[in-house]
Scaffold this motif. Structure first.
Motif, PDB file in Angstrom:
ATOM      1  N   LEU A  19      -1.420  -3.299  12.601  1.00 28.68           N
ATOM      2  CA  LEU A  19      -2.802  -3.530  12.203  1.00 28.68           C
ATOM      3  C   LEU A  19      -3.155  -2.588  11.058  1.00 28.68           C
ATOM      4  O   LEU A  19      -2.811  -1.403  11.090  1.00 28.68           O
ATOM      5  CB  LEU A  19      -3.759  -3.292  13.372  1.00 28.68           C
ATOM      6  CG  LEU A  19      -3.673  -4.271  14.551  1.00 28.68           C
ATOM      7  CD1 LEU A  19      -4.556  -3.778  15.689  1.00 28.68           C
ATOM      8  CD2 LEU A  19      -4.105  -5.667  14.112  1.00 28.68           C
ATOM      9  N   ILE A  20      -3.842  -3.119  10.056  1.00 29.68           N
ATOM     10  CA  ILE A  20      -4.299  -2.328   8.921  1.00 29.68           C
ATOM     11  C   ILE A  20      -5.810  -2.141   9.033  1.00 29.68           C
ATOM     12  O   ILE A  20      -6.551  -3.097   9.278  1.00 29.68           O
ATOM     13  CB  ILE A  20      -3.945  -3.022   7.594  1.00 29.68           C
ATOM     14  CG1 ILE A  20      -2.424  -3.076   7.416  1.00 29.68           C
ATOM     15  CG2 ILE A  20      -4.569  -2.292   6.415  1.00 29.68           C
ATOM     16  CD1 ILE A  20      -1.979  -3.867   6.200  1.00 29.68           C
ATOM     17  N   LEU A  70       0.833  -1.205   0.000  1.00 32.56           N
ATOM     18  CA  LEU A  70       0.000   0.000   0.000  1.00 32.56           C
ATOM     19  C   LEU A  70       0.866   1.253   0.000  1.00 32.56           C
ATOM     20  O   LEU A  70       0.613   2.207  -0.739  1.00 32.56           O
ATOM     21  CB  LEU A  70      -0.913  -0.002   1.228  1.00 32.56           C
ATOM     22  CG  LEU A  70      -2.022  -1.051   1.252  1.00 32.56           C
ATOM     23  CD1 LEU A  70      -2.654  -1.120   2.634  1.00 32.56           C
ATOM     24  CD2 LEU A  70      -3.073  -0.753   0.197  1.00 32.56           C
ATOM     25  N   GLN A  71       1.893   1.250   0.826  1.00 26.50           N
ATOM     26  CA  GLN A  71       2.778   2.415   0.927  1.00 26.50           C
ATOM     27  C   GLN A  71       3.491   2.678  -0.396  1.00 26.50           C
ATOM     28  O   GLN A  71       3.654   3.838  -0.807  1.00 26.50           O
ATOM     29  CB  GLN A  71       3.794   2.200   2.045  1.00 26.50           C
ATOM     30  CG  GLN A  71       4.607   3.440   2.398  1.00 26.50           C
ATOM     31  CD  GLN A  71       5.604   3.166   3.492  1.00 26.50           C
ATOM     32  OE1 GLN A  71       6.553   2.398   3.327  1.00 26.50           O
ATOM     33  NE2 GLN A  71       5.395   3.783   4.639  1.00 26.50           N
ATOM     34  N   LEU A 105      -1.152   6.910   7.541  1.00 30.91           N
ATOM     35  CA  LEU A 105      -2.319   6.992   6.671  1.00 30.91           C
ATOM     36  C   LEU A 105      -1.822   7.067   5.236  1.00 30.91           C
ATOM     37  O   LEU A 105      -0.948   7.884   4.931  1.00 30.91           O
ATOM     38  CB  LEU A 105      -3.157   8.230   6.983  1.00 30.91           C
ATOM     39  CG  LEU A 105      -3.809   8.302   8.362  1.00 30.91           C
ATOM     40  CD1 LEU A 105      -4.312   9.710   8.624  1.00 30.91           C
ATOM     41  CD2 LEU A 105      -4.956   7.300   8.466  1.00 30.91           C
ATOM     42  N   VAL A 106      -2.316   6.200   4.374  1.00 29.72           N
ATOM     43  CA  VAL A 106      -1.904   6.238   2.978  1.00 29.72           C
ATOM     44  C   VAL A 106      -3.127   6.496   2.110  1.00 29.72           C
ATOM     45  O   VAL A 106      -4.197   5.925   2.340  1.00 29.72           O
ATOM     46  CB  VAL A 106      -1.188   4.940   2.534  1.00 29.72           C
ATOM     47  CG1 VAL A 106       0.083   4.740   3.325  1.00 29.72           C
ATOM     48  CG2 VAL A 106      -2.097   3.735   2.682  1.00 29.72           C
ATOM     49  N   THR A 107      -2.960   7.375   1.133  1.00 29.23           N
ATOM     50  CA  THR A 107      -4.012   7.657   0.161  1.00 29.23           C
ATOM     51  C   THR A 107      -3.573   7.079  -1.167  1.00 29.23           C
ATOM     52  O   THR A 107      -2.511   7.441  -1.698  1.00 29.23           O
ATOM     53  CB  THR A 107      -4.256   9.170   0.029  1.00 29.23           C
ATOM     54  OG1 THR A 107      -4.578   9.708   1.319  1.00 29.23           O
ATOM     55  CG2 THR A 107      -5.403   9.442  -0.935  1.00 29.23           C
ATOM     56  N   LEU A 108      -4.367   6.168  -1.711  1.00 35.29           N
ATOM     57  CA  LEU A 108      -4.032   5.466  -2.939  1.00 35.29           C
ATOM     58  C   LEU A 108      -4.436   6.280  -4.162  1.00 35.29           C
ATOM     59  O   LEU A 108      -5.181   7.265  -4.048  1.00 35.29           O
ATOM     60  CB  LEU A 108      -4.716   4.102  -2.939  1.00 35.29           C
ATOM     61  CG  LEU A 108      -4.320   3.191  -1.760  1.00 35.29           C
ATOM     62  CD1 LEU A 108      -5.171   1.934  -1.761  1.00 35.29           C
ATOM     63  CD2 LEU A 108      -2.844   2.855  -1.812  1.00 35.29           C
ATOM     64  N   PRO A 109      -3.958   5.912  -5.346  1.00 38.97           N
ATOM     65  CA  PRO A 109      -4.273   6.678  -6.557  1.00 38.97           C
ATOM     66  C   PRO A 109      -5.770   6.853  -6.811  1.00 38.97           C
ATOM     67  O   PRO A 109      -6.189   7.850  -7.398  1.00 38.97           O
ATOM     68  CB  PRO A 109      -3.612   5.859  -7.666  1.00 38.97           C
ATOM     69  CG  PRO A 109      -2.458   5.192  -6.992  1.00 38.97           C
ATOM     70  CD  PRO A 109      -2.956   4.858  -5.623  1.00 38.97           C
ATOM     71  N   ASN A 110      -6.596   5.889  -6.377  1.00 34.82           N
ATOM     72  CA  ASN A 110      -8.038   6.002  -6.590  1.00 34.82           C
ATOM     73  C   ASN A 110      -8.742   6.813  -5.512  1.00 34.82           C
ATOM     74  O   ASN A 110      -9.965   6.914  -5.491  1.00 34.82           O
ATOM     75  CB  ASN A 110      -8.670   4.612  -6.690  1.00 34.82           C
ATOM     76  CG  ASN A 110      -8.528   3.812  -5.386  1.00 34.82           C
ATOM     77  OD1 ASN A 110      -7.973   4.289  -4.404  1.00 34.82           O
ATOM     78  ND2 ASN A 110      -9.023   2.592  -5.402  1.00 34.82           N
ATOM     79  N   VAL A 115      -6.230   4.234   3.708  1.00 32.92           N
ATOM     80  CA  VAL A 115      -6.015   3.099   4.594  1.00 32.92           C
ATOM     81  C   VAL A 115      -5.182   3.583   5.774  1.00 32.92           C
ATOM     82  O   VAL A 115      -4.262   4.391   5.610  1.00 32.92           O
ATOM     83  CB  VAL A 115      -5.275   1.949   3.868  1.00 32.92           C
ATOM     84  CG1 VAL A 115      -5.026   0.786   4.818  1.00 32.92           C
ATOM     85  CG2 VAL A 115      -6.063   1.489   2.660  1.00 32.92           C
ATOM     86  N   ALA A 116      -5.535   3.111   6.977  1.00 33.33           N
ATOM     87  CA  ALA A 116      -4.787   3.468   8.180  1.00 33.33           C
ATOM     88  C   ALA A 116      -3.995   2.270   8.670  1.00 33.33           C
ATOM     89  O   ALA A 116      -4.400   1.113   8.491  1.00 33.33           O
ATOM     90  CB  ALA A 116      -5.738   3.949   9.274  1.00 33.33           C
ATOM     91  N   TYR A 117      -2.860   2.548   9.287  1.00 35.11           N
ATOM     92  CA  TYR A 117      -1.978   1.488   9.778  1.00 35.11           C
ATOM     93  C   TYR A 117      -1.388   1.928  11.106  1.00 35.11           C
ATOM     94  O   TYR A 117      -0.852   3.033  11.220  1.00 35.11           O
ATOM     95  CB  TYR A 117      -0.870   1.231   8.758  1.00 35.11           C
ATOM     96  CG  TYR A 117       0.219   0.271   9.212  1.00 35.11           C
ATOM     97  CD1 TYR A 117      -0.007  -1.096   9.227  1.00 35.11           C
ATOM     98  CD2 TYR A 117       1.471   0.741   9.600  1.00 35.11           C
ATOM     99  CE1 TYR A 117       1.001  -1.979   9.626  1.00 35.11           C
ATOM    100  CE2 TYR A 117       2.475  -0.128   9.991  1.00 35.11           C
ATOM    101  CZ  TYR A 117       2.241  -1.488  10.003  1.00 35.11           C
ATOM    102  OH  TYR A 117       3.232  -2.346  10.397  1.00 35.11           O
ATOM    103  N   THR A 118      -1.514   1.097  12.122  1.00 32.22           N
ATOM    104  CA  THR A 118      -0.887   1.368  13.412  1.00 32.22           C
ATOM    105  C   THR A 118       0.094   0.250  13.714  1.00 32.22           C
ATOM    106  O   THR A 118      -0.122  -0.906  13.337  1.00 32.22           O
ATOM    107  CB  THR A 118      -1.917   1.463  14.549  1.00 32.22           C
ATOM    108  OG1 THR A 118      -2.605   0.205  14.693  1.00 32.22           O
ATOM    109  CG2 THR A 118      -2.922   2.571  14.281  1.00 32.22           C
TER     110      THR A 118
END
Length: 278
Positions: A230-231, A94-95, A211-216, A220-223
């Motif tokens: 955890l995703i 994702l990253q 927090l990652v923002t994808l091209p679309n 998604v959050a990740y801790t």
């Protein structure tokens, strides 16, 4: 649906390929070992998928000796990925695809760590054996390649002030690492903010948040904790983490003031004159 190869079968496949290429080249295990400077029993272990696991450097040496065109190194990359936990592989994928990355961390985030800082972290407590350390070091630094792409993601870092004072690897290592932060802060797609000690925004203290923002446009959050991460992909969860991050960012020092604080810590704690920063 394509079946994903298991770790064991990948290792066996690599060993079979080494044996096949060695035999075609008319080399004994001892002769091949002499070429790449390992004992013949190590070649036997590789071919039978036993003993210590292979390393990237070893596969690269075998590629050169057997003229495989990088095949073994490529197989190693697949094998290495298979050894990562599912949640790590998922987040790194994702990253790597993200257009925007937001990070909150209480140590320097992995995407902007220097080699010396990474090494000091991995050596702390002797968590990894020597061979593993070099592989993990190369892997961690390799993740930073996404920032060097022609169209890199936007990166926003909120760094807890404690990360500036938590000495990792000694003053020289910290001096270099904080200078890296200042250098990256000058990049048009990177913002670095420091959450000061006197901030009352404590919602994320005790964990790291990405927090990652994808091209679309999907977020998604990740801790991440000490041993696991955890995703979160559910909209309600991601919204909650986004609000937490926005509050952290709002309570952090602006980028210019953050840079001034980083310079101050370098000068006072890590003996770096301001003129030598970047």
């Amino acid at each position: 649906m394509a079946k994903r190869l298991e770790q064991g079968s990948l290792r066996e496949l690599l060993g079979k390929e080494v044996r096949r290429r060695r035999t075609e080249a008319g080399l004994t295990q001892q002769q091949l070992g002499n070429i790449i400077h390992v004992v013949d029993s190590r070649i036997a272990q590789i071919e039978t998928a036993t003993g210590a696991k292979v390393t990237y450097d070893l596969c690269a040496a075998l590629d050169a000796a057997l003229g495989t065109g990088g095949l073994l190194s490529e197989l190693y990359e697949h094998l290495r990925k298979e050894t990562l936990p599912d949640w790590v592989r998922r987040f790194l994928d994702l990253q790597a695809r993200a257009r925007v990355i937001h990070e909150f961390s209480q140590i320097i985030p992995g995407l902007v760590q220097t080699e010396a800082y990474v090494r000091a972290l991995f050596e702390s407590g002797r968590v990894y054996a020597n061979g593993d350390l070099e592989e993990k070091l190369a892997f961690r630094l390799g993740r930073q390649e996404i920032l060097k792409a022609p169209n890199p993601p936007w990166l926003w870092i909120v760094l807890d002030e404690s990360a500036l004072y938590r000495e990792v690897g000694g003053p020289e290592v910290m001096n270099e690492q904080l200078a890296r932060l200042l250098e990256l802060g000058e990049h048009p797609r990177v913002d670095v903010q420091v959450l000061p000690f006197n901030s009352r925004e404590l919602a994320a203290i005790g964990s790291n948040l990405s927090l990652v923002t994808l091209p679309n446009g999907e977020k998604v959050a990740y801790t991440e904790g000490i041993l696991a991460g955890l995703i979160f992909e559910d909209l309600e969860d991601v919204t909650r983490f986004t609000v937490i991050y926005d509050r952290l960012r709002a309570n952090a020092l602006p980028p210019a003031e953050s840079a001034a604080l980083i310079r101050k810590v370098m000068e006072e704690r890590y003996s770096c004159p301001p003129s030598d920063l970047i």
